[in-house]
Design an enzyme around this catalytic site. Structure first.
Site, PDB file in Angstrom:
ATOM      1  CG  ASP A 157     -37.254 -23.544 -59.974  1.00  0.00           C
ATOM      2  OD1 ASP A 157     -37.644 -24.867 -60.064  1.00  0.00           O
ATOM      3  OD2 ASP A 157     -37.038 -22.844 -60.846  1.00  0.00           O
ATOM      4  CD  GLU A 184     -24.643 -25.545 -63.810  1.00  0.00           C
ATOM      5  OE1 GLU A 184     -23.581 -25.791 -64.074  1.00  0.00           O
ATOM      6  OE2 GLU A 184     -25.755 -26.115 -63.752  1.00  0.00           O
ATOM      7  CG  ASP A 187     -32.929 -21.175 -61.989  1.00  0.00           C
ATOM      8  OD1 ASP A 187     -33.682 -20.288 -62.197  1.00  0.00           O
ATOM      9  OD2 ASP A 187     -33.219 -22.193 -62.025  1.00  0.00           O
TER      10      ASP A 187
END
Length: 146
Positions: free
Chosen positions: A14, A19, A34
């Site tokens: 996923d 970042e 995440d």
């Protein structure tokens, strides 16, 4: 490539983007956010996660050496992970099939890198990032230096 390998080892399908922490200008680094889909299916290795590695055939030497070390019986990735999680208040965090999957996936990453090296040559695939950094804590080395 490190993030690609990290995602593959834990089966995280996923990852849409990454970042960076840019507070210090050019001295930035990637933040692994995440990871919610990580460690989902221990019985399935999603090879599409490794596409960036198979297409680019590039890895830092420090990463390559660490992966090779974690494949050795005395530093086995699953064993080190289990040991690091044993004192967690939520133990068990990972069940044995997930730990075994990490070892299996590590072997697959090393196979991909071996095929890349055979095809492209070691000096093309493995980027030197350790020269002049002997004894340096690489966690605190800037991304540009790595």
């Amino acid at each position: 490539m490190d993030m690609t390998i990290f995602d593959f080892l834990m089966g995280n399908m996923d990852r849409h983007h990454y970042e960076t922490f840019e507070k210090f200008g050019n001295e930035t680094f990637i933040i692994h956010l995440d990871n919610g889909r990580g460690f989902g299916k221990h019985s399935h290795d999603e090879m599409s996660i490794l596409v960036p590695l198979t297409q680019c055939c590039r890895v830092r030497k420090s990463t390559h050496l660490r992966l090779q070390l974690l494949a050795k019986e005395e530093y086995k990735l699953s064993m080190l992970m289990a040991e690091s999680l044993v004192r967690d208040r939520l133990s068990p965090i990972l069940i044995q099939p997930h730990l075994d999957a990490m070892d299996r996936r590590l072997r697959q990453v090393l196979n991909v890198l071996s095929e890349c090296i055979e095809k492209e040559g070691y000096s093309y695939v493995v980027e030197e990032d350790l020269q002049g950094h002997q004894g340096t804590d690489h966690a605190h080395t800037s991304a540009r230096q790595r």
